[in-house]
Write a protein that holds these residues in place. Structure first.
Motif, PDB file in Angstrom:
ATOM      1  N   ALA A   1       8.036 -40.173   0.834  1.00 18.48           N
ATOM      2  CA  ALA A   1       9.495 -40.125   0.904  1.00 18.48           C
ATOM      3  C   ALA A   1      10.182 -40.699  -0.320  1.00 18.48           C
ATOM      4  O   ALA A   1      11.407 -40.680  -0.402  1.00 18.48           O
ATOM      5  CB  ALA A   1       9.983 -40.863   2.164  1.00 18.48           C
TER       6      ALA A   1
ATOM      7  N   ARG B   1      15.001 -47.104   1.147  1.00 22.49           N
ATOM      8  CA  ARG B   1      15.320 -46.919  -0.276  1.00 22.49           C
ATOM      9  C   ARG B   1      15.108 -48.211  -1.063  1.00 22.49           C
ATOM     10  O   ARG B   1      14.662 -48.163  -2.216  1.00 22.49           O
ATOM     11  CB  ARG B   1      16.751 -46.435  -0.437  1.00 22.49           C
ATOM     12  CG  ARG B   1      17.049 -45.051   0.134  1.00 22.49           C
ATOM     13  CD  ARG B   1      16.009 -44.015  -0.233  1.00 22.49           C
ATOM     14  NE  ARG B   1      14.949 -43.933   0.776  1.00 22.49           N
ATOM     15  CZ  ARG B   1      13.833 -43.233   0.631  1.00 22.49           C
ATOM     16  NH1 ARG B   1      13.586 -42.608  -0.499  1.00 22.49           N
ATOM     17  NH2 ARG B   1      12.930 -43.179   1.593  1.00 22.49           N
TER      18      ARG B   1
ATOM     19  N   GLU C   1      13.970 -32.201  -3.156  1.00 20.04           N
ATOM     20  CA  GLU C   1      13.570 -32.288  -1.747  1.00 20.04           C
ATOM     21  C   GLU C   1      14.682 -32.820  -0.849  1.00 20.04           C
ATOM     22  O   GLU C   1      14.855 -32.343   0.280  1.00 20.04           O
ATOM     23  CB  GLU C   1      12.317 -33.160  -1.620  1.00 20.04           C
ATOM     24  CG  GLU C   1      11.012 -32.390  -1.688  1.00 20.04           C
ATOM     25  CD  GLU C   1      10.771 -31.760  -3.042  1.00 20.04           C
ATOM     26  OE1 GLU C   1      10.060 -30.731  -3.102  1.00 20.04           O
ATOM     27  OE2 GLU C   1      11.264 -32.288  -4.053  1.00 20.04           O
ATOM     28  N   ALA C   2      15.429 -33.827  -1.291  1.00 19.90           N
ATOM     29  CA  ALA C   2      16.483 -34.386  -0.440  1.00 19.90           C
ATOM     30  C   ALA C   2      17.577 -33.354  -0.178  1.00 19.90           C
ATOM     31  O   ALA C   2      18.039 -33.189   0.955  1.00 19.90           O
ATOM     32  CB  ALA C   2      17.078 -35.640  -1.096  1.00 19.90           C
TER      33      ALA C   2
ATOM     34  N   ALA D   1      18.283 -31.560   3.539  1.00 19.92           N
ATOM     35  CA  ALA D   1      19.624 -31.672   4.118  1.00 19.92           C
ATOM     36  C   ALA D   1      20.175 -30.290   4.456  1.00 19.92           C
ATOM     37  O   ALA D   1      20.751 -30.076   5.543  1.00 19.92           O
ATOM     38  CB  ALA D   1      20.560 -32.402   3.160  1.00 19.92           C
TER      39      ALA D   1
ATOM     40  N   PHE E   1      12.774 -38.549  -2.116  1.00 19.61           N
ATOM     41  CA  PHE E   1      14.182 -38.496  -1.729  1.00 19.61           C
ATOM     42  C   PHE E   1      15.060 -39.383  -2.610  1.00 19.61           C
ATOM     43  O   PHE E   1      16.283 -39.336  -2.495  1.00 19.61           O
ATOM     44  CB  PHE E   1      14.346 -38.935  -0.271  1.00 19.61           C
ATOM     45  CG  PHE E   1      13.745 -37.973   0.718  1.00 19.61           C
ATOM     46  CD1 PHE E   1      13.847 -36.618   0.544  1.00 19.61           C
ATOM     47  CD2 PHE E   1      13.087 -38.453   1.850  1.00 19.61           C
ATOM     48  CE1 PHE E   1      13.295 -35.724   1.462  1.00 19.61           C
ATOM     49  CE2 PHE E   1      12.540 -37.575   2.775  1.00 19.61           C
ATOM     50  CZ  PHE E   1      12.645 -36.212   2.580  1.00 19.61           C
ATOM     51  N   SER E   2      14.452 -40.213  -3.454  1.00 18.90           N
ATOM     52  CA  SER E   2      15.209 -41.136  -4.301  1.00 18.90           C
ATOM     53  C   SER E   2      15.176 -40.756  -5.770  1.00 18.90           C
ATOM     54  O   SER E   2      15.836 -41.402  -6.576  1.00 18.90           O
ATOM     55  CB  SER E   2      14.670 -42.571  -4.153  1.00 18.90           C
ATOM     56  OG  SER E   2      14.738 -43.017  -2.824  1.00 18.90           O
TER      57      SER E   2
ATOM     58  N   ALA F   1      20.858 -35.811   5.392  1.00 17.94           N
ATOM     59  CA  ALA F   1      19.709 -35.277   6.117  1.00 17.94           C
ATOM     60  C   ALA F   1      19.333 -36.169   7.296  1.00 17.94           C
ATOM     61  O   ALA F   1      19.025 -35.678   8.396  1.00 17.94           O
ATOM     62  CB  ALA F   1      18.523 -35.114   5.169  1.00 17.94           C
TER      63      ALA F   1
ATOM     64  N   SER G   1      22.276 -36.724  -0.458  1.00 21.99           N
ATOM     65  CA  SER G   1      21.675 -35.658   0.347  1.00 21.99           C
ATOM     66  C   SER G   1      20.731 -36.227   1.399  1.00 21.99           C
ATOM     67  O   SER G   1      20.695 -35.749   2.543  1.00 21.99           O
ATOM     68  CB  SER G   1      20.920 -34.689  -0.567  1.00 21.99           C
ATOM     69  OG  SER G   1      21.773 -34.092  -1.512  1.00 21.99           O
ATOM     70  N   PHE G   2      19.983 -37.252   1.022  1.00 20.48           N
ATOM     71  CA  PHE G   2      19.051 -37.857   1.967  1.00 20.48           C
ATOM     72  C   PHE G   2      19.792 -38.512   3.124  1.00 20.48           C
ATOM     73  O   PHE G   2      19.381 -38.387   4.287  1.00 20.48           O
ATOM     74  CB  PHE G   2      18.184 -38.881   1.238  1.00 20.48           C
ATOM     75  CG  PHE G   2      17.208 -39.596   2.123  1.00 20.48           C
ATOM     76  CD1 PHE G   2      16.356 -38.899   2.947  1.00 20.48           C
ATOM     77  CD2 PHE G   2      17.150 -40.983   2.127  1.00 20.48           C
ATOM     78  CE1 PHE G   2      15.451 -39.559   3.759  1.00 20.48           C
ATOM     79  CE2 PHE G   2      16.247 -41.649   2.936  1.00 20.48           C
ATOM     80  CZ  PHE G   2      15.399 -40.938   3.755  1.00 20.48           C
TER      81      PHE G   2
ATOM     82  N   SER H   1      20.506 -37.022  -4.929  1.00 22.29           N
ATOM     83  CA  SER H   1      19.356 -37.156  -4.032  1.00 22.29           C
ATOM     84  C   SER H   1      19.643 -38.144  -2.903  1.00 22.29           C
ATOM     85  O   SER H   1      19.350 -37.859  -1.728  1.00 22.29           O
ATOM     86  CB  SER H   1      18.127 -37.599  -4.819  1.00 22.29           C
ATOM     87  OG  SER H   1      17.690 -36.595  -5.694  1.00 22.29           O
ATOM     88  N   LEU H   2      20.204 -39.293  -3.228  1.00 19.94           N
ATOM     89  CA  LEU H   2      20.461 -40.301  -2.197  1.00 19.94           C
ATOM     90  C   LEU H   2      21.519 -39.827  -1.203  1.00 19.94           C
ATOM     91  O   LEU H   2      21.371 -40.033   0.011  1.00 19.94           O
ATOM     92  CB  LEU H   2      20.902 -41.609  -2.855  1.00 19.94           C
ATOM     93  CG  LEU H   2      19.832 -42.359  -3.650  1.00 19.94           C
ATOM     94  CD1 LEU H   2      20.422 -43.601  -4.297  1.00 19.94           C
ATOM     95  CD2 LEU H   2      18.655 -42.742  -2.757  1.00 19.94           C
TER      96      LEU H   2
END
Length: 445
Positions: free
Chosen positions: A181, A54, A190-191, A195, A184-185, A151, A147-148, A144-145
């Motif tokens: 990727a 990240r 998507e994140a 997850a 995902f941020s 995941a 969830s990532f 998002s963060l």
């Protein structure tokens, strides 16, 4: 002599007998300590992959904005950047392209037909978190963060079950540093989707069918492809492997017959499409057309449904792209705006991503249970069935992020440290370049 024999007998006791002589509290303490150490190792692996990837994405995005600047993209207007100009530099790149649409839905609901192509769970989550953060953009990044991170943790646990602890650390690195990727941020679903999808499969693999199907229903409300998680859940239930029931002693008469007889808990699978159904029902009430999310894909976003149409178009689009680049005047090879040559380069990247997916799918079929392979194959067919005229595999490199079995099998290929270092070097470089492109308003996927 008697004492010597007693000592020898004590030494020769089986290890299990010695363990049983320990107090119950000591045995429980040892198990808790072992579980704590294992959990701490998992969290350490996940944390390293999370913060390193990240920070790389964030610094690349900031550098791109400062060095090149940014231009308006096809998303909604940037009205959600906090902290003025500084906030635009630090956080504004997270709302490029579709990010603007998701923030618009979170702020104003589905006020135009075009927005119905975007599924509701992610913007609803942004709206809920936004009440606390005071900024929808900050809320979107936080969702998002978080969830990532979840995941990565679930992927680590799932890979440990299927492939062993030695591949789990590599798998989270492969996912964290995948070339696309950076999604995902940013304010993209998507994140959250990955997850929920990994969580559903992990719950099914460990025999928690109600949890698996509830997560599957949420997944179908996060993205139209989320409903496909029903495939691995159903196959794991019927064919295994699964942790809650031993397989029958007598194998079925045919390899196609289920190994496990369905019970009442099999009915949980019926709730997985409810997220999709609820969204279509809402659109029927709100906009007067329950199938509006499908119709606008064709009329607004110029995607027509054709089974595996993106794959069918690969030979034609590859030849056209290579020919465009080969015959381009030198001064037009790198145009400042999106032109035919840039479109050709994007198509080549899309086709390269498809080639990677097809090769990795072979590895999934060979190394993982069939449930993972079936899910990957059906997903590839569906995700390539909405081509655009000028980019048949539009967004495909981003869609690969959700197909986590691909990252799992890549982790097996990268068992050697030299291979892993080479992969991370190439993938990290591609991730940094893609992050800069996205942050400056250039199309990535």
């Amino acid at each position: 002599m008697m004492r010597a024999r007693s000592k020898a007998a004590a030494v020769e006791l089986p290890a299990g007998a010695v363990a049983r002589t320990q107090p119950l509290g000591a045995r429980v303490g040892e198990r808790l300590a072992a579980a704590y150490d294992a959990r701490r190792t998992v969290l350490a692996d996940v944390w390293r992959a999370f913060w390193a990837s990240r920070l790389a994405v964030w610094f690349a995005a900031i550098y791109g904005v400062l060095a090149v600047g940014y231009r308006p993209t096809g998303g909604a207007p940037h009205t959600h950047a906090p902290f003025g100009d500084l906030g635009e530099i630090l956080f504004g790149s997270a709302q490029r392209w579709d990010g603007g649409f998701y923030l618009s839905i979170a702020a104003h609901n589905y006020h135009t037909d075009a927005l119905s192509a975007f599924f509701p769970l992610y913007p609803l989550t942004i709206r809920a978190v936004g009440f606390v953060s005071g900024s929808l953009l900050v809320a979107g990044i936080a969702v998002s963060l978080a969830s990532f991170a979840v995941a990565l943790y679930l992927l680590h646990r799932l890979v440990t079950i299927e492939l062993g602890r030695e591949h789990a650390q590599t798998a989270v690195l492969v996912l964290a540093f995948f070339p696309t990727a950076m999604f995902f941020s940013v304010v993209y679903p998507e994140a959250l989707l990955v997850a929920l999808t990994i969580g559903a499969v992990y719950a099914a693999r460990t025999g928690h069918w109600a949890i698996a199907c509830i997560l599957g229903a949420l997944s179908s409300a996060a993205h139209n492809s989320g409903v496909l998680v029903a495939i691995p859940i159903a196959l794991l239930y019927l064919y295994g492997p699964r942790s809650d029931r031993e397989p029958p002693l007598a194998p079925p008469r045919s390899r196609w017959l289920p190994r496990y007889r369905p019970r009442l808990d099999f009915l949980w699978l019926a709730i997985i499409p409810l997220g999709l159904v609820a969204f279509f029902t809402y659109m029927g009430i709100k906009r007067g057309d329950a199938l509006l999310p499908l119709h606008v894909n064709d009329t607004v976003w110029h995607r027509h449904f054709e089974v595996a149409g993106g794959i069918v178009e690969v030979p034609r689009i590859l030849w056209h792209s290579l020919h465009s680049i080969a015959t381009a005047p030198p001064e037009r090879l790198f145009p400042a705006t999106n032109g035919p040559y840039r479109a050709a380069a994007i198509n080549i990247v899309d086709i390269t991503a498809l080639g990677f997916a097809l090769i990795a799918t072979i590895g999934v079929l060979r190394r993982l249970p069939f449930a993972y392979g079936a899910y990957t194959i059906v997903s590839l067919v569906i995700l390539t069935s909405a081509p655009k005229a000028n980019e048949p595999l539009a967004s495909f490199p981003r869609y690969l992020l959700v197909l986590f079995p691909l990252q799992m099998v890549v982790a097996v290929w990268l068992h050697d440290r030299k291979r892993l270092a080479l992969w991370l070097g190439w993938s990290g470089l591609a991730l940094g370049m893609a992050s800069m492109q996205f942050a400056t308003g250039r199309w990535v996927a």
